[in-house]
Design a protein around this motif. Structure first.
Motif, PDB file in Angstrom:
ATOM      1  N   GLU A  44     -44.403 -39.764 -29.458  1.00 53.85           N
ATOM      2  CA  GLU A  44     -45.338 -38.999 -30.303  1.00 53.85           C
ATOM      3  C   GLU A  44     -46.121 -37.985 -29.470  1.00 53.85           C
ATOM      4  OE1 GLU A  44     -47.959 -41.427 -32.581  1.00 53.85           O
ATOM      5  OE2 GLU A  44     -46.345 -42.694 -33.359  1.00 53.85           O
ATOM      6  N   ALA A  45     -46.507 -38.413 -28.281  1.00 54.95           N
ATOM      7  CA  ALA A  45     -47.266 -37.514 -27.405  1.00 54.95           C
ATOM      8  C   ALA A  45     -46.428 -36.308 -27.005  1.00 54.95           C
ATOM      9  CB  ALA A  45     -47.736 -38.273 -26.163  1.00 54.95           C
ATOM     10  N   VAL A  46     -45.127 -36.551 -26.692  1.00 58.60           N
ATOM     11  CA  VAL A  46     -44.239 -35.439 -26.322  1.00 58.60           C
ATOM     12  C   VAL A  46     -44.110 -34.462 -27.475  1.00 58.60           C
ATOM     13  CG1 VAL A  46     -41.859 -34.813 -25.752  1.00 58.60           C
ATOM     14  CG2 VAL A  46     -42.952 -36.759 -24.598  1.00 58.60           C
ATOM     15  N   THR A  47     -43.863 -35.010 -28.675  1.00 58.13           N
ATOM     16  CA  THR A  47     -43.716 -34.152 -29.854  1.00 58.13           C
ATOM     17  C   THR A  47     -44.987 -33.336 -30.098  1.00 58.13           C
ATOM     18  OG1 THR A  47     -42.224 -35.782 -30.855  1.00 58.13           O
ATOM     19  CG2 THR A  47     -43.207 -34.132 -32.319  1.00 58.13           C
ATOM     20  N   SER A  48     -46.126 -34.034 -30.036  1.00 55.45           N
ATOM     21  CA  SER A  48     -47.403 -33.335 -30.250  1.00 55.45           C
ATOM     22  C   SER A  48     -47.621 -32.263 -29.187  1.00 55.45           C
ATOM     23  CB  SER A  48     -48.561 -34.341 -30.213  1.00 55.45           C
ATOM     24  OG  SER A  48     -48.428 -35.302 -31.235  1.00 55.45           O
ATOM     25  N   LEU A  49     -47.329 -32.598 -27.932  1.00 55.97           N
ATOM     26  CA  LEU A  49     -47.562 -31.652 -26.842  1.00 55.97           C
ATOM     27  C   LEU A  49     -46.706 -30.408 -26.998  1.00 55.97           C
ATOM     28  CD1 LEU A  49     -49.123 -31.189 -24.232  1.00 55.97           C
ATOM     29  CD2 LEU A  49     -47.278 -32.328 -22.979  1.00 55.97           C
ATOM     30  N   LEU A  50     -45.447 -30.598 -27.418  1.00 58.07           N
ATOM     31  CA  LEU A  50     -44.584 -29.435 -27.636  1.00 58.07           C
ATOM     32  C   LEU A  50     -45.166 -28.520 -28.708  1.00 58.07           C
ATOM     33  CD1 LEU A  50     -41.045 -31.133 -27.464  1.00 58.07           C
ATOM     34  CD2 LEU A  50     -42.060 -29.559 -25.804  1.00 58.07           C
ATOM     35  N   TYR A  52     -48.372 -28.323 -29.494  1.00 54.15           N
ATOM     36  CA  TYR A  52     -49.589 -27.699 -28.944  1.00 54.15           C
ATOM     37  C   TYR A  52     -49.236 -26.518 -28.037  1.00 54.15           C
ATOM     38  CZ  TYR A  52     -52.034 -31.969 -30.465  1.00 54.15           C
ATOM     39  OH  TYR A  52     -52.548 -32.988 -31.198  1.00 54.15           O
ATOM     40  N   LEU A  53     -48.194 -26.697 -27.236  1.00 50.24           N
ATOM     41  CA  LEU A  53     -47.816 -25.638 -26.304  1.00 50.24           C
ATOM     42  C   LEU A  53     -47.333 -24.387 -27.028  1.00 50.24           C
ATOM     43  CD1 LEU A  53     -46.029 -27.754 -23.537  1.00 50.24           C
ATOM     44  CD2 LEU A  53     -48.219 -26.556 -23.336  1.00 50.24           C
ATOM     45  N   GLU A  54     -46.769 -24.575 -28.235  1.00 48.68           N
ATOM     46  CA  GLU A  54     -46.349 -23.414 -29.017  1.00 48.68           C
ATOM     47  C   GLU A  54     -47.549 -22.548 -29.403  1.00 48.68           C
ATOM     48  OE1 GLU A  54     -43.368 -22.268 -30.089  1.00 48.68           O
ATOM     49  OE2 GLU A  54     -42.349 -23.777 -28.852  1.00 48.68           O
ATOM     50  N   ASP A  55     -48.711 -23.182 -29.539  1.00 43.73           N
ATOM     51  CA  ASP A  55     -49.921 -22.466 -29.974  1.00 43.73           C
ATOM     52  C   ASP A  55     -51.019 -22.558 -28.905  1.00 43.73           C
ATOM     53  OD1 ASP A  55     -51.362 -20.937 -31.800  1.00 43.73           O
ATOM     54  OD2 ASP A  55     -52.294 -22.709 -32.711  1.00 43.73           O
ATOM     55  N   LYS A  56     -50.606 -22.565 -27.619  1.00 41.89           N
ATOM     56  CA  LYS A  56     -51.542 -22.876 -26.538  1.00 41.89           C
ATOM     57  C   LYS A  56     -52.674 -21.852 -26.382  1.00 41.89           C
ATOM     58  CE  LYS A  56     -48.456 -20.795 -23.096  1.00 41.89           C
ATOM     59  NZ  LYS A  56     -47.653 -21.076 -21.887  1.00 41.89           N
ATOM     60  N   ASP A  57     -52.421 -20.625 -26.819  1.00 45.44           N
ATOM     61  CA  ASP A  57     -53.477 -19.612 -26.654  1.00 45.44           C
ATOM     62  C   ASP A  57     -54.641 -19.846 -27.608  1.00 45.44           C
ATOM     63  OD1 ASP A  57     -52.074 -18.357 -24.651  1.00 45.44           O
ATOM     64  OD2 ASP A  57     -51.078 -16.934 -26.026  1.00 45.44           O
ATOM     65  N   GLY A  64     -59.753 -33.397 -27.218  1.00 45.04           N
ATOM     66  CA  GLY A  64     -59.054 -33.709 -28.463  1.00 45.04           C
ATOM     67  C   GLY A  64     -57.599 -34.087 -28.278  1.00 45.04           C
ATOM     68  N   GLY A  65     -56.776 -33.693 -29.254  1.00 53.20           N
ATOM     69  CA  GLY A  65     -55.375 -34.053 -29.296  1.00 53.20           C
ATOM     70  C   GLY A  65     -54.576 -33.601 -28.082  1.00 53.20           C
ATOM     71  N   PRO A  66     -54.688 -32.341 -27.641  1.00 51.99           N
ATOM     72  CA  PRO A  66     -53.906 -31.904 -26.476  1.00 51.99           C
ATOM     73  C   PRO A  66     -54.189 -32.736 -25.224  1.00 51.99           C
ATOM     74  CG  PRO A  66     -54.767 -30.005 -27.658  1.00 51.99           C
ATOM     75  CD  PRO A  66     -55.398 -31.202 -28.277  1.00 51.99           C
ATOM     76  N   LEU A  67     -55.477 -33.023 -24.961  1.00 50.14           N
ATOM     77  CA  LEU A  67     -55.809 -33.817 -23.771  1.00 50.14           C
ATOM     78  C   LEU A  67     -55.293 -35.251 -23.920  1.00 50.14           C
ATOM     79  CD1 LEU A  67     -57.178 -34.144 -21.046  1.00 50.14           C
ATOM     80  CD2 LEU A  67     -59.332 -34.624 -22.253  1.00 50.14           C
ATOM     81  N   LYS A  68     -55.385 -35.788 -25.126  1.00 50.54           N
ATOM     82  CA  LYS A  68     -54.905 -37.155 -25.363  1.00 50.54           C
ATOM     83  C   LYS A  68     -53.406 -37.250 -25.121  1.00 50.54           C
ATOM     84  CE  LYS A  68     -54.756 -40.818 -28.857  1.00 50.54           C
ATOM     85  NZ  LYS A  68     -55.080 -41.199 -30.260  1.00 50.54           N
ATOM     86  N   ALA A  69     -52.667 -36.244 -25.575  1.00 48.79           N
ATOM     87  CA  ALA A  69     -51.210 -36.235 -25.395  1.00 48.79           C
ATOM     88  C   ALA A  69     -50.862 -36.162 -23.912  1.00 48.79           C
ATOM     89  CB  ALA A  69     -50.599 -35.053 -26.149  1.00 48.79           C
TER      90      ALA A  69
END
Length: 598
Positions: A44-50, A52-57, A64-69
């Motif tokens: 789940e963390a990998v999926t979420s991180l991917l 997040y990285l798509e919208d990293k700007d 929050g979520g990015p740091l948790k992942a």
């Protein structure tokens, strides 16, 4: 990392280096831990991180979520997930640097403990990037970041070494951290890495050593760690960044007297190397080499050695450059070198006088003016040949011009220069004919005791032992009340040194054997009244001190000042015995004057 190694956070004389990071490259190497099954929460963390990285700007990866992942991946047993987290942290921190919380730093510090080189490289890069921020610097050290960084520096991987040292370099730019780093055990590996054959490691290591030279305690730790021989050897480096860091570090180390003594005993090639660097193609290396020589020249042995090593031709060229920092560094250096009497003639012969006089026109730089006048003062009375060249250089005219229209520090140096010149009998008429009294008399009004005292001492000496008193007569009542007013004011000053100067000057005028001068003094009721008042005051002073003044007061000898010169304008603290001696001396002078007035 966030800053290139060649970029300086502080371009000041003592220098501060910023570290640079290596790459956080991917690797295809695999081991058992890299192929461990992925837990559901990790998936789940990998999926979420991917996502997040798509919208990293548009996202904050430090909460929050990015740091948790990211944190989930850090604590995974799967090596590939840990590498992904490390690389993500490296990429994010390179682009987004701001103050972060412990929750952000903790997972990065965990990654630092990994034995995987790829993770080590990326984690050091991430920590170094965050260490560009001043708040983060303090928090990283507080959280124990130094120990794993030191461990990484002691490894064999060049990229890890480069990034770890770069992080230490950035941490060391914060004053709160410097002593902690100095006493953490980091200096020995930093010194070893300064000798690395890899230039990026070498730059970061020498930059870190430079950042540790900004306090006396840290400099001592650095010397004890054996860094000095390494820094001296690297002065011959072909890399201008390394040269700059090493010259600046050595310049700072040379601030301390005990370090200069060690350098003189252990580094016989230091001066020659620094002199050579004054001809460097890099302006900042040239400047720092000159500043290092300036600091070394605080000691007499180095003042001579710099000249023997051929430093004068470089310095005379530098003080005529177009760079203000280079001019300031070189004139400060020649000022220190000129303190040694054996250097005075050599400096004049090297052609310094006229360039030094030109530096007095730098009205926007008080420091340049002060150093230039101070050097001229040191050279002013070294020999008859030098004295002649000094007067021909235009120094007197330029100092006169500045005397009443310059900062107090410059006025102080000018007044001291005039006082030195006025001591030489052969110079007195030249000074008087240059109308130096136009400057000296107004300078005696200065609220600064050093300026007024030095000016008064110069004026007093110009009234003594000359064969033509026409200028003294011309200036008796002008400008600003002239010599008469100067004497009256100093008699009323209630300051023993000034009273002494005034009384001594009056006695010199009465002993001049010039009829007009003697008449001016004897017919000046205000002066005579002042002398008589001083006779009564000094009599009371010596009686209170229990000194027997009965008998012929003049029996102590002719001039109360045995060398025939006016007392110095400078004053210091006096003990009771000195005060008694001064009171007795003033009393004796008043009695001698009164004998002339009978």
């Amino acid at each position: 990392m966030g800053a290139c190694c060649s970029c300086m956070k502080d371009p000041s004389a003592n220098g501060t280096a910023a570290g640079s990071a290596g790459s956080a490259a991917t690797s295809n190497n695999q081991d058992d831990s890299s192929i461990l099954p992925i837990a559901d929460n990790e998936r789940e963390a990998v999926t979420s991180l991917l996502g997040y990285l798509e919208d990293k700007d548009n996202l904050d990866f430090y909460s929050g979520g990015p740091l948790k992942a990211l944190t989930t991946l850090v604590y995974s047993d799967n090596l590939n997930l840990q590498r992904s987290a490390a690389l993500a942290f490296a990429e994010i921190t390179e682009k987004y640097v701001k103050p972060v919380s412990r929750d952000v730093l903790e997972p990065i510090l965990i990654l630092l403990q990994s034995t995987d080189p790829q993770i080590q490289v990326a984690a050091c890069a991430a920590l170094g990037n965050l260490a560009v921020n001043n708040d983060n610097k303090l928090l990283i050290v507080e959280m124990g970041g130094l120990e794993p960084l030191i461990h990484e520096m002691m490894g064999d991987n060049v990229e890890v070494q480069c990034n770890a040292v770069g992080c230490i370099t950035n941490l060391a730019t914060r004053d709160d951290n410097k002593h902690k780093i100095a006493t953490s055990g980091a200096l020995v590996p930093l010194t070893r890495l300064a000798k690395s054959k890899h230039i990026r490691v070498q730059r970061n290591a020498t930059g870190a050593l430079l950042n540790m030279t900004h306090s006396h305690e840290n400099r001592r730790e650095l010397v004890n760690a054996g860094a000095v021989p390494v820094l001296v050897s690297l002065l011959s480096s072909a890399d201008p960044d390394v040269q700059y860091y090493c010259t600046t570090a050595l310049s700072n180390i040379a601030v301390d007297e005990e370090n200069r003594e060690k350098l003189s005993q252990t580094e016989p090639k230091l001066v020659a190397k620094l002199v050579a660097l004054m001809d460097s193609n890099s302006s900042r290396v040239k400047c720092q080499a000159t500043l290092a020589l300036r600091n070394l020249a605080s000691d007499p042995s180095y003042q001579l050695e710099i000249v023997r090593a051929g430093g004068l031709p470089h310095l005379v060229k530098l003080i005529q450059s177009d760079s203000i920092p280079l001019i300031l560094a070189s004139v400060a250096c020649i000022r220190n070198i000129s303190i040694h009497p054996l250097n005075e003639g050599l400096i004049v012969d090297a052609g310094f006088l006229k360039p030094l006089v030109k530096l007095l026109d730098y009205r926007d730089s008080e420091e340049i003016q002060c150093h230039a006048v101070s050097t001229l003062r040191n050279l002013a009375a070294s020999s008859e040949k030098n004295r002649k060249e000094f007067f021909e250089s235009g120094a007197i005219e330029k100092c006169k011009e500045l005397a009443l229209n310059s900062p107090i520090s410059v006025q102080s140096e000018i007044s001291a220069c005039f006082a030195i010149l006025a001591l030489a009998d052969v110079s007195k008429l030249d000074l008087l004919n240059a109308n130096i009294l136009d400057a000296l008399i107004p300078m005696t009004f200065s609220q600064n005791q050093e300026v007024s005292g030095n000016s008064a001492a110069a004026l007093a000496n110009l009234c003594s032992r000359i064969n033509n008193y026409s200028k003294i007569i011309d200036y008796w009542s002008q400008p600003r009340g002239g010599i008469h007013d100067f004497l009256s004011r100093f008699l009323k000053s209630d300051y023993a040194t000034f009273e002494h100067i005034a009384l001594w000057t009056i006695l010199q005028l009465l002993e001049s054997h010039d009829v007009k001068v003697v008449e001016l003094v004897k017919n000046d009721r205000e002066l005579i009244a002042g002398v008589k008042r001083m006779a009564d005051v000094t009599s009371e002073r010596v009686q209170r001190a229990g000194i027997n003044v009965s008998g012929d007061a003049a029996a102590t000898g002719g001039d109360s000042n045995q060398n025939g010169d006016a007392p110095n304008g400078d004053s210091g603290s006096r003990n009771s015995e000195q005060v008694e001696d001064a009171s007795l001396e003033l009393y004796n002078i008043t009695q001698q004057i009164l004998e002339f007035l009978k």
